[in-house]
Design an enzyme around this catalytic site. Structure first.
Site, PDB file in Angstrom:
ATOM      1  N   SER A  12      40.052  52.096  48.414  1.00  0.00           N
ATOM      2  CA  SER A  12      39.522  51.358  47.258  1.00  0.00           C
ATOM      3  C   SER A  12      40.300  51.681  45.974  1.00  0.00           C
ATOM      4  CB  SER A  12      38.044  51.720  47.063  1.00  0.00           C
ATOM      5  OG  SER A  12      37.631  51.364  45.760  1.00  0.00           O
TER       6      SER A  12
HETATM    7  N1  GSH Z   1      35.040  46.252  38.996  1.00  0.00           N
HETATM    8  C1  GSH Z   1      34.564  47.208  39.955  1.00  0.00           C
HETATM    9  C2  GSH Z   1      34.946  46.767  41.370  1.00  0.00           C
HETATM   10  C3  GSH Z   1      34.195  47.544  42.416  1.00  0.00           C
HETATM   11  C4  GSH Z   1      34.353  46.917  43.801  1.00  0.00           C
HETATM   12  O1  GSH Z   1      34.304  45.688  43.957  1.00  0.00           O
HETATM   13  N2  GSH Z   1      34.534  47.796  44.801  1.00  0.00           N
HETATM   14  C5  GSH Z   1      34.646  47.333  46.162  1.00  0.00           C
HETATM   15  C6  GSH Z   1      35.583  48.242  46.952  1.00  0.00           C
HETATM   16  S1  GSH Z   1      37.214  48.253  46.317  1.00  0.00           S
HETATM   17  C7  GSH Z   1      33.262  47.428  46.819  1.00  0.00           C
HETATM   18  O2  GSH Z   1      32.507  48.306  46.495  1.00  0.00           O
HETATM   19  N3  GSH Z   1      32.969  46.534  47.768  1.00  0.00           N
HETATM   20  C8  GSH Z   1      31.751  46.592  48.515  1.00  0.00           C
HETATM   21  C9  GSH Z   1      30.692  45.642  48.042  1.00  0.00           C
HETATM   22  O3  GSH Z   1      30.885  44.953  47.029  1.00  0.00           O
HETATM   23  O4  GSH Z   1      29.662  45.570  48.721  1.00  0.00           O
HETATM   24  C10 GSH Z   1      35.136  48.595  39.626  1.00  0.00           C
HETATM   25  O5  GSH Z   1      36.167  48.662  38.943  1.00  0.00           O
HETATM   26  O6  GSH Z   1      34.525  49.594  40.011  1.00  0.00           O
END
Ligand code: GSH
Length: 221
Positions: A12
């Site tokens: 991530s």
């Molecule tokens: N804008 C957020 C993005 C966070 C994000 O979308 N993370 C992804 C992984 S890279 C996630 O948690 N995906 C799982 C989900 O949305 O259920 C940040 O900078 O923390």
């Protein structure tokens, strides 16, 4: 100082932006792995802490903060003795904030998540060429932001560099930087790769995401 816990997983990008910041500040923290592909971010316990079910999430003495941009700004404000990484002066901070919003909206959401979500959550295997073109267009902006400066907001490293390198390094399999078109950005990436413990805090995880993309993608259409 309270106990810091970072929830995340290595591929991530925003988790790695937090790791780079925690490392630069010399902060000790516990790392709790959240396996997104196994759906651990939607467990009752995790949703109680972060209803948006994203990683990274930081827990500081029981207070939960998510979104990497909020986390890294908080960490510097709370734990950094000097303000170079996230300057207090209004204009300098506005420039850092602009780069952080660019990472959030254009690089992460517009480039990475737009490609990753169909592949990893909807089992698609083809990527429209327009999404690769969008990455190069984002590089064009970064090239302009850098100008002749060493870092994204001027002569000094800031949290904006940590945030942006987490995405740009992860995109090198899909859209490798071309020295001729992006000389400043290429030099900046090489500079960032020289940071102490870069591989452990960003490089290795970026390579994991690059490998995950290449294992899934059959064609650019
Ligand atoms: N804008 C957020 C993005 C966070 C994000 O979308 N993370 C992804 C992984 S890279 C996630 O948690 N995906 C799982 C989900 O949305 O259920 C940040 O900078 O923390």
């Amino acid at each position: 100082m309270g106990k810091l816990v970072l929830y995340g997983l290595e591929p991530s990008p925003p988790v790695r932006a937090c790791k780079l910041t925690l490392h630069a500040l010399g902060l000790q923290y516990e790392y709790k792995l959240i396996n997104l592909l196994a759906g651990e971010q939607r467990s009752k316990e995790y949703l109680a802490k972060n209803p948006q079910h994203t990683v990274p999430m930081l827990e500081d003495d029981g207070n939960c903060i998510w979104d990497s941009h909020a986390i890294i700004a908080y960490l510097v404000r709370k734990y950094c003795k000097h303000d170079e990484l996230y300057p207090r002066e209004y204009y300098k901070r506005a420039v850092v904030d602009q780069r952080l919003h660019f990472e959030s909206g254009v690089l992460f959401q517009g480039c990475i998540r737009n490609i990753a979500e169909p592949l990893f959550y909807r089992n698609e295997t083809e990527v429209p060429r327009s999404r690769i073109d969008a990455i190069y267009a984002a590089y064009d902006f970064l090239e302009a932001f850098l100008g002749t400066q060493n870092y994204l907001c001027g002569p000094k490293l800031t949290v904006a560099d940590f945030s942006v390198v987490s995405s740009v390094s992860s995109l090198q399999g899909l859209a490798p930087l071309e020295q001729a078109r992006h000389p400043q950005l290429s030099a900046w990436l090489e500079r960032m790769e020289q940071l102490p413990d870069y591989a452990a805090n960003n490089g290795n995880g970026a390579q994991m995401l690059i490998d995950m993309f290449s294992a899934k993608i059959t064609k650019i259409v």
